[in-house]
Design an enzyme around this catalytic site. Structure first.
Site, PDB file in Angstrom:
ATOM      1  N   SER A 178     -40.153 -29.453 -22.421  1.00  0.00           N
ATOM      2  CA  SER A 178     -39.851 -30.870 -22.181  1.00  0.00           C
ATOM      3  C   SER A 178     -40.436 -31.244 -20.820  1.00  0.00           C
ATOM      4  O   SER A 178     -41.650 -31.113 -20.636  1.00  0.00           O
ATOM      5  CB  SER A 178     -38.335 -31.112 -22.265  1.00  0.00           C
ATOM      6  OG  SER A 178     -38.042 -32.479 -22.142  1.00  0.00           O
ATOM      7  N   HIS A 205     -41.337 -32.640 -25.915  1.00  0.00           N
ATOM      8  CA  HIS A 205     -40.661 -33.937 -25.869  1.00  0.00           C
ATOM      9  C   HIS A 205     -41.554 -34.938 -25.136  1.00  0.00           C
ATOM     10  O   HIS A 205     -41.860 -34.747 -23.963  1.00  0.00           O
ATOM     11  CB  HIS A 205     -39.321 -33.839 -25.136  1.00  0.00           C
ATOM     12  CG  HIS A 205     -38.352 -32.916 -25.811  1.00  0.00           C
ATOM     13  ND1 HIS A 205     -37.319 -32.312 -25.131  1.00  0.00           N
ATOM     14  CD2 HIS A 205     -38.257 -32.494 -27.091  1.00  0.00           C
ATOM     15  CE1 HIS A 205     -36.620 -31.564 -25.981  1.00  0.00           C
ATOM     16  NE2 HIS A 205     -37.183 -31.654 -27.171  1.00  0.00           N
ATOM     17  N   ASP A 298     -32.093 -28.383 -25.413  1.00  0.00           N
ATOM     18  CA  ASP A 298     -32.756 -28.290 -26.710  1.00  0.00           C
ATOM     19  C   ASP A 298     -33.459 -26.942 -26.849  1.00  0.00           C
ATOM     20  O   ASP A 298     -34.094 -26.457 -25.917  1.00  0.00           O
ATOM     21  CB  ASP A 298     -33.779 -29.424 -26.879  1.00  0.00           C
ATOM     22  CG  ASP A 298     -34.342 -29.471 -28.294  1.00  0.00           C
ATOM     23  OD1 ASP A 298     -33.588 -29.146 -29.236  1.00  0.00           O
ATOM     24  OD2 ASP A 298     -35.519 -29.826 -28.460  1.00  0.00           O
TER      25      ASP A 298
END
Length: 358
Positions: A178, A205, A298
């Site tokens: 991310s 992401h 995540d």
């Protein structure tokens, strides 16, 4: 005793278009978490003012007169490191490439440029800009440093690991990141050879509008072929399949790729946890998972399930992660076989993929 209210985050806006600059100032001023500390029309002006203004975060246009946003990002990260959010036109190839290189130079994320109060999706874009500026203002950035010292430290490096178990030769690899992900992914994947023997499924992401440009940028940097994943295709060795914007990337029990529109998981779509869970179910002990820098958690639960299925999981070590969030969560939950600094991840992956063990 009541907590004192947090002072608002000070934003410097760098944008040469007067219309867009005024729009950004309006968007930022309407969010109580933020305040516009300065709004300038060129990179040169931003560099002159940054020492005086001392912003908490910078909103950086990429296409500027004179010095562009990439060069400005490089200079700011070497002279006065400040979190930078790139505001880019998502449809122009040239600005997309500059945006991706700005991420490599130390910018933290890229978001879509607003195009006017009446345009479709304006409210969503405005909300994303404010949220990203606020979140990224909290990231402790450091001067862009060379990675060479890590190489020198390899001899004395003692990875955190659980040595009692020997992994199976993997048949597929998943990798997720991310905040800070694009340069970290480029670094790991560029150290893998063109004949790498596994397919690689990748979750990064990033705003949906930028995913195709991100895949194309990565494809130009690394020896492997990188492209957006497509529904029902059969993953082949030496290729990197990037989760497309706003879709989960899953491995089906038949070994094909699935693009899923099921709801976001932990506020993320694509979700690294859903990818790793699907790999655990479909590939079991022949799955290899890698988790790099990023905010939040995540991927962590997915790696736990991958390890429970007998697979192997590598996390980026805190010493190199821009944001030690996702890897830390995976370690905390027991989902990690080994934590390594960024430059040691590719050699470990390659040994595992070739069946040479750890």
């Amino acid at each position: 005793m009541s907590m004192a209210p947090q002072p608002p985050v000070r934003v410097m806006v760098v944008e040469d278009s007067l219309v867009v600059r005024q729009l950004l100032v309006h968007i930022i001023a309407s969010d109580p978490r933020l305040v516009v500390a300065a709004a300038v029309s060129s990179a040169e002006e931003a560099l002159r003012e940054i020492g005086r203004v001392r912003p908490d975060v910078i909103s950086m246009d990429i296409r500027l007169p004179g010095m562009d946003g990439l060069e400005a990002t490089r200079k700011i990260m070497s002279e006065q490191p400040t979190p930078i959010v790139v505001i880019a036109d998502s449809i122009e190839d040239s600005s997309l490439k500059i945006s991706m290189n700005a991420l490599r130079a130390g910018a933290l994320t890229v978001v879509e440029k607003p195009v006017g109060l009446s345009s479709a999706g304006y409210a969503a874009i405005a909300s994303t800009i404010c949220t990203q500026l606020y979140i990224m203002s909290q990231v402790p950035v450091v001067r862009q440093r060379s990675f060479a010292p890590w190489r020198e430290a390899q001899v004395s490096w003692a990875p955190r690991r659980e040595p009692e178990w020997s992994p199976a030769r993997p048949s597929i690899m998943g990798i997720a990141a991310s905040t800070g992900g694009p340069p970290a992914l480029a670094r790991v994947l560029s150290a893998l050879p063109r004949d790498f023997p596994l397919p690689i499924l990748l979750v990064q992401h990033m705003g949906a509008a930028f995913m195709e440009g991100f895949a194309s940028w990565l494809n130009g940097l690394v020896p492997l072929e990188v492209r957006l994943a497509q529904d029902r295709e059969i993953p082949t060795p030496g290729r990197v399949y990037v989760a497309p914007g706003d879709r989960h990337l899953l491995l089906s029990p038949a070994g094909t790729l699935t693009m899923s529109a099921e709801p976001p998981f932990g506020n993320q779509r694509p979700s690294a946890t859903l990818l790793f869970q699907s790999m655990a179910r479909s590939a079991g002990r022949r799955s290899l998972g890698v988790i790099l820098t990023g905010m939040g958690e995540d991927g962590a639960q997915g790696l736990v399930e991958m390890r429970q299925a007998g697979g192997y999981a590598v996390a980026e070590d805190e010493s190199t992660a821009v944001v030690y969030g996702m890897p830390a969560a995976a370690v905390r939950l027991g989902g990690v076989s080994v934590s390594l600094p960024l430059d040691l991840i590719a050699p470990r992956i390659l040994r595992l993929a070739r069946g040479e063990g750890e």
